[in-house]
Design a protein around this motif. Structure first.
Motif, PDB file in Angstrom:
ATOM      1  N   SER A 338     -15.413  77.217 -40.669  1.00  0.00           N
ATOM      2  CA  SER A 338     -16.384  77.312 -41.753  1.00  0.00           C
ATOM      3  C   SER A 338     -16.269  78.672 -42.435  1.00  0.00           C
ATOM      4  O   SER A 338     -15.489  79.536 -42.009  1.00  0.00           O
ATOM      5  CB  SER A 338     -17.800  77.101 -41.215  1.00  0.00           C
ATOM      6  N   SER A 383     -30.230  72.794 -43.604  1.00  0.00           N
ATOM      7  CA  SER A 383     -28.888  72.333 -43.970  1.00  0.00           C
ATOM      8  C   SER A 383     -28.981  71.222 -45.012  1.00  0.00           C
ATOM      9  O   SER A 383     -29.978  70.495 -45.074  1.00  0.00           O
ATOM     10  CB  SER A 383     -28.134  71.807 -42.731  1.00  0.00           C
ATOM     11  N   ARG A 385     -26.215  68.562 -47.675  1.00  0.00           N
ATOM     12  CA  ARG A 385     -24.855  68.119 -47.972  1.00  0.00           C
ATOM     13  C   ARG A 385     -24.729  67.912 -49.472  1.00  0.00           C
ATOM     14  O   ARG A 385     -25.548  67.231 -50.092  1.00  0.00           O
ATOM     15  CB  ARG A 385     -24.530  66.817 -47.229  1.00  0.00           C
ATOM     16  N   TYR A 389     -19.326  68.607 -48.900  1.00  0.00           N
ATOM     17  CA  TYR A 389     -19.491  69.966 -48.386  1.00  0.00           C
ATOM     18  C   TYR A 389     -20.835  70.094 -47.667  1.00  0.00           C
ATOM     19  O   TYR A 389     -21.886  69.706 -48.197  1.00  0.00           O
ATOM     20  CB  TYR A 389     -19.386  70.976 -49.532  1.00  0.00           C
ATOM     21  N   LEU A 390     -20.780  70.625 -46.437  1.00  0.00           N
ATOM     22  CA  LEU A 390     -21.965  70.833 -45.619  1.00  0.00           C
ATOM     23  C   LEU A 390     -22.383  72.288 -45.724  1.00  0.00           C
ATOM     24  O   LEU A 390     -21.572  73.197 -45.493  1.00  0.00           O
ATOM     25  CB  LEU A 390     -21.663  70.469 -44.161  1.00  0.00           C
ATOM     26  N   GLU A 392     -25.219  75.236 -44.650  1.00  0.00           N
ATOM     27  CA  GLU A 392     -26.306  75.675 -43.768  1.00  0.00           C
ATOM     28  C   GLU A 392     -26.819  77.020 -44.277  1.00  0.00           C
ATOM     29  O   GLU A 392     -26.064  77.995 -44.365  1.00  0.00           O
ATOM     30  CB  GLU A 392     -25.803  75.819 -42.330  1.00  0.00           C
ATOM     31  N   LYS A 409     -16.423  68.756 -45.306  1.00  0.00           N
ATOM     32  CA  LYS A 409     -16.521  67.626 -44.374  1.00  0.00           C
ATOM     33  C   LYS A 409     -15.167  66.954 -44.246  1.00  0.00           C
ATOM     34  O   LYS A 409     -14.512  66.646 -45.231  1.00  0.00           O
ATOM     35  CB  LYS A 409     -17.564  66.637 -44.856  1.00  0.00           C
TER      36      LYS A 409
END
Length: 413
Positions: A338, A383, A385, A389-390, A392, A409
């Motif tokens: 990440s 978090s 999405r 793309y994730l 946090e 992702k």
């Protein structure tokens, strides 16, 4: 029998000519014609009036096919008697289909230039000889077309839209080197990108505030990595001009420098509206002989600055060869794959650095993207999405996301 073979060959000629003329690449044809290629010149001239060309081909093809059918019927009756009248249509259809239609048209579709260029030698005089008949046939055809609301008095010219040109560049394959291909696509993107998308935001601008102490100003001048700095008084909205540091080289050797001397080397600021497209701004920089512009909104407030180098980098990529300069300090890679990204990081810079495709329509920073999707100012440890793309959220301060962990992702995640 010889007559029938000759007629089949003529039918094959007209069939292949029709396909070759239609399938030929008009842009390559135009290029060859401008290079002085005689065959390309003839074909280009014939294609200026496609209706006349097709009329000549179809008149010739139909005449030859009908004549061949008649000859075949006569030969069949002569050889087989009355039963030949039933055999002739089937036999001539199969022969014409294979040898005068499918085979020549397939070849012409694969090799249009090899067919069209030599065919033009015969089609050009035929067009002149059959002109009266072509005029009559086209007149009758045009009359029926007008009954259905179709006008034939003006042919559309071949023009490529930006999207069509983008497709041509993408499909060029090995004909265009990959780096050049990317540059061409970036040039096409200049129309849809504005100076606001690539500008240095106001809060990140490095400039000279004449209300500061002179020692602080000199320290900024001596340590600046930029050759041009905006000069303002108290607030960037009170913009006084742009200072070119190279012109100050001798002045900086003096023991004492005052602000009045600095203003003598300052040129008037060049303001740029926020919605100006990059292709337009590139031309305006060229016309104005300027390399830096102050971006303002509709109220005249300073939003940031844009430079000629910023626009050129949108086309060719980063100029600098300094590895430290090319490393984005707002993006920190993590061991798990990440990235910890500063909330103020520009989405276009993130996409360019990581070869990602985060949506850039609307918000321009990671913080803006998060706020748009949540519709509120979030707390940390939340978090979300966004497409693939994730994100946090790691830190929130002063009503904005200061840092977030972002990963793309994958199929397994």
């Amino acid at each position: 029998m010889i007559t029938l073979i000759i007629l089949i060959l003529f039918s094959a000629f007209f069939s292949s000519s029709e396909t070759g003329m239609v399938a030929i690449n008009r842009y390559r044809l135009r290029h060859l014609s401008r290079q002085g290629h005689s065959g390309a010149g003839r074909v280009e001239k014939l294609l200026r009036r496609t209706d006349r060309l097709l009329s000549v081909i179809l008149i010739g093809n139909n005449f030859v096919n009908n004549f061949a059918a008649t000859v075949a019927a006569i030969l069949a009756i002569r050889w087989l008697g009355d039963s030949g009248a039933a055999v002739a249509p089937v036999a001539i259809t199969l022969i014409m289909l294979v040898f005068a239609e499918i085979t020549p048209k397939t070849y012409a579709a694969m090799k249009p230039e090899r067919v069209a260029f030599p065919a033009s030698l015969l089609l050009q005089p035929l067009q002149w000889l059959l002109a009266p008949l072509v005029w009559l046939v086209n007149g009758i055809s045009g009359l029926f077309l007008r009954l259905f609301g179709v006008r034939t008095d003006g042919a559309e010219e071949d023009h490529l839209s930006p999207e069509e040109l983008r497709t041509v560049v993408n499909e060029a394959g090995g004909l265009i080197p990959e780096k050049h291909q990317k540059m061409l696509l970036n040039i096409l993107d200049l129309e849809s990108v504005t100076v606001e998308d690539i500008m240095i935001p106001r809060n990140e601008m490095i400039g000279i505030d004449l209300d500061d102490d002179m020692n602080d100003i000199l320290n900024t001048l001596r340590t600046s990595q930029h050759t041009r700095l905006p000069v303002y008084r108290g607030d960037p909205n009170d913009m006084l001009g742009v200072l070119h540091l190279r012109k100050l080289s001798r002045l900086l050797l003096k023991e004492e420098i005052n602000k009045a001397e600095l203003m003598q080397y300052t040129v008037e600021p060049y303001f740029v509206p926020e919605g100006t497209s990059l292709n337009r701004q590139l031309i305006q920089f060229q016309n104005a002989k300027r390399r830096i512009g102050i971006v303002v909104d509709e109220y005249g407030d300073v939003m940031g600055l844009v430079t000629l180098e910023d626009i050129l980098e949108e086309i060719v990529g980063e100029f600098t060869s300094d590895q430290a300069a090319t490393t984005n300090p707002d993006i920190l890679p993590q061991e798990d794959g990440s990235f910890v990204v500063d909330g103020s990081a520009n989405l276009r810079d993130i996409n360019r650095a990581l070869h990602w495709d985060i949506p850039i329509v609307g918000p321009r920073t990671l913080n803006g993207l998060i706020l748009e999707h949540l519709q509120s100012i979030p707390d940390a440890n939340i978090s979300l999405r966004v497409e693939d793309y994730l994100i946090e959220i790691l830190q929130v301060k002063d009503n904005m996301v200061k840092a977030a962990r972002v990963r793309k992702k994958t199929v397994d995640s």
